[in-house]
Design a protein around this motif. Structure first.
Motif, PDB file in Angstrom:
ATOM      1  N   GLY A   1     -26.984  32.255 -21.645  1.00 12.06           N
ATOM      2  CA  GLY A   1     -28.288  31.814 -22.115  1.00 12.06           C
ATOM      3  C   GLY A   1     -28.254  31.238 -23.518  1.00 12.06           C
ATOM      4  O   GLY A   1     -27.262  31.363 -24.238  1.00 12.06           O
TER       5      GLY A   1
ATOM      6  N   VAL B   1     -37.902  32.021 -16.163  1.00 18.61           N
ATOM      7  CA  VAL B   1     -37.013  32.576 -17.192  1.00 18.61           C
ATOM      8  C   VAL B   1     -37.310  34.073 -17.370  1.00 18.61           C
ATOM      9  O   VAL B   1     -38.460  34.462 -17.624  1.00 18.61           O
ATOM     10  CB  VAL B   1     -37.159  31.849 -18.552  1.00 18.61           C
ATOM     11  CG1 VAL B   1     -36.203  32.467 -19.589  1.00 18.61           C
ATOM     12  CG2 VAL B   1     -36.849  30.355 -18.393  1.00 18.61           C
TER      13      VAL B   1
ATOM     14  N   GLN C   1     -35.465  27.141 -21.265  1.00 19.37           N
ATOM     15  CA  GLN C   1     -35.086  28.084 -22.326  1.00 19.37           C
ATOM     16  C   GLN C   1     -35.452  27.535 -23.700  1.00 19.37           C
ATOM     17  O   GLN C   1     -35.947  28.263 -24.566  1.00 19.37           O
ATOM     18  CB  GLN C   1     -33.589  28.367 -22.275  1.00 19.37           C
ATOM     19  CG  GLN C   1     -33.147  29.137 -21.043  1.00 19.37           C
ATOM     20  CD  GLN C   1     -31.676  29.487 -21.144  1.00 19.37           C
ATOM     21  OE1 GLN C   1     -31.283  30.343 -21.929  1.00 19.37           O
ATOM     22  NE2 GLN C   1     -30.859  28.836 -20.354  1.00 19.37           N
TER      23      GLN C   1
ATOM     24  N   VAL D   1     -29.838  35.758 -20.245  1.00 21.89           N
ATOM     25  CA  VAL D   1     -31.049  35.112 -19.739  1.00 21.89           C
ATOM     26  C   VAL D   1     -30.846  34.842 -18.252  1.00 21.89           C
ATOM     27  O   VAL D   1     -29.777  34.393 -17.835  1.00 21.89           O
ATOM     28  CB  VAL D   1     -31.323  33.803 -20.506  1.00 21.89           C
ATOM     29  CG1 VAL D   1     -32.557  33.095 -19.940  1.00 21.89           C
ATOM     30  CG2 VAL D   1     -31.498  34.082 -21.993  1.00 21.89           C
TER      31      VAL D   1
END
Ligand code: PMP
Length: 408
Positions: A87, A260, A289, A114
């Motif tokens: 992530g 997410v 993100q 993530v």
């Protein structure tokens, strides 16, 4: 074509052709489709007032703000590029700060990965922790998406009943002392989907102590933590032991469509989950993100937004619970959730909620019958009502329609 080739072709052609359905894996053929996702197809009809789907309200998704963040980050270097599996580093650092505050101990960015929604975390945990035949403990009732995910891993699910204070950890302890050895215990301890319950502090400590004693992991799915109606939420189970994998998500506070979420936990689990994620989707959407990193940096604006979502849902929850109590009296026992998106009601007159749903659909209202959340088809006299995306006057109408269906 040589003589041998044509002979082979003839032999192959003579075999009965398998239908495409016969090519599906046993794993997926055995999996039940989610009753809720199936129900969504029916409840999207405009004449149905739906308290069935667990959808956040569209007004709880700040489209303009997110559009601005998308426009700002879209042309940043790398925004449209592949990115790392674990992530975006800045986003991991923001999440680590939140987790540090909740857990009361320092959580570093490297302790966060993530995910593509917390649903993906459930799938990855199935891949990295579970072998066929393993035991897993869940709550009764439990989050359907988790039941589905673990069913794909071909494990044995042991369901421990809940009451108004969440999982009966005394019954969990009994099962453990009787020899149950789960790989993990999966809980949604805060503002439960579907039960609306919150696990009491002493039970959080109890399950943590049991994890340490018996050596299992706790999977703490805290998707609704931020939707507390009075702004407070109990310390997570991870505050009491490090044998916890915690799951979080942006879905309920900003937008589920961005997909997410995140996972924190022991480094061994995170490293294995990152490896499984490489094989699953390489990484979570870079653009999503970056957008959330930008939005989360505006801490005051985010706090005001989340406070607004809490107020909206608190009003609707109170309204629904009161309408159910006034309309049904003693015939229904309904919890009063302190946060989240769901109320759970039990018909004390023994009404079976599965046929009730058919009559309710005819009256123009939908909910999810209790057995959808059970590993054994239990909770027949109970149902889940999602109040999040239904305005208060429509909730009154929904309960009036439900009463007609119940009487009919
Ligand atoms: N856990 C729970 C308890 C949920 O209710 C949901 C959403 N319905 C999820 C996980 C998955 O959420 P997401 O993948 O959007 O983060």
């Amino acid at each position: 074509m040589t003589a041998t080739d044509s002979a082979t072709a003839l032999t192959v052609a003579a075999l009965p052709a398998r239908g495409v359905g016969d090519l599906l894996s046993r794993r997926i053929s055995d999996l039940q489709s989610s009753a809720i996702r199936d129900l969504l197809a029916v409840t999207s009809r405009p004449e149905i007032l739906s308290l069935a789907g667990g959808l956040p309200d569209e007004s709880a998704m700040p489209a303009r703000w997110l559009a601005d963040t998308a426009a700002e980050v879209m042309t940043a270097p790398g925004a449209l590029q592949y990115s790392t599996t674990e992530g975006h580093q800045g986003l991991r650092a923001v999440i680590a700060q939140w987790e540090t505050a909740w857990r009361g101990r320092y959580v570093g960015p490297d302790e966060v990965i993530v995910n593509t929604g917390s649903q993906q975390a459930l799938d990855l945990l199935g891949k990295v922790l579970l072998d066929p035949g393993d035991d897993v403990v869940v709550e009764d009732p439990a989050y359907v998406g988790a039941l589905q995910s673990f069913a794909l891993a071909d494990v044995r699910l042991a369901a421990i009943p809940q009451d108004a204070a969440g999982m009966r950890t005394d019954l969990l302890e009994q099962a453990l002392r009787a020899g149950l050895r789960p790989k993990f215990v999966y809980l949604t301890p805060t503002f439960h989907n579907p039960a609306g319950s919150t696990l009491a502090d002493d039970r959080r400590r109890h399950v943590a102590a049991l994890a340490d004693e018996f050596g299992f992991l706790v999977v703490e799915d805290d998707a609704y933590r931020e939707l507390s109606f009075d702004g407070s939420a109990p310390a997570p189970i991870a505050a009491y032991t490090d044998r916890v994998v915690r799951l979080g998500t942006f879905s309920k506070i900003l937008a589920p469509g961005l997909r997410v979420g995140w996972m924190t936990g022991p480094v061994e689990v995170l490293a294995a989950a990152a490896k499984a994620k490489q094989a699953t989707d390489l990484h979570t959407s870079t653009l999503a993100q970056l957008m959330l990193h930008r939005a989360a940096a505006e801490t005051d604006r985010l706090a005001v937004h989340v406070a607004g979502v809490r107020r909206l849902y608190a009003g609707r929850a109170g309204h629904l619970v009161t309408a159910l109590q006034q309309t049904f009296g003693d015939a229904v026992e309904v919890n009063s959730p302190a946060g989240g998106m769901f109320a759970w009601a039990r018909f004390t007159d023994g009404t079976d909620t599965t046929p009730l749903l058919q009559r309710a659909l005819a009256e123009g209202v939908a909910f999810v019958p209790g057995p959808a959340f059970s590993t054994t088809g239990g909770n027949r006299d109970s149902a889940r009502f999602c109040f999040a995306s239904v305005p208060e006057d429509r909730l009154d109408e929904a309960v009036a329609r439900l009463a007609r269906a119940h009487a009919g």
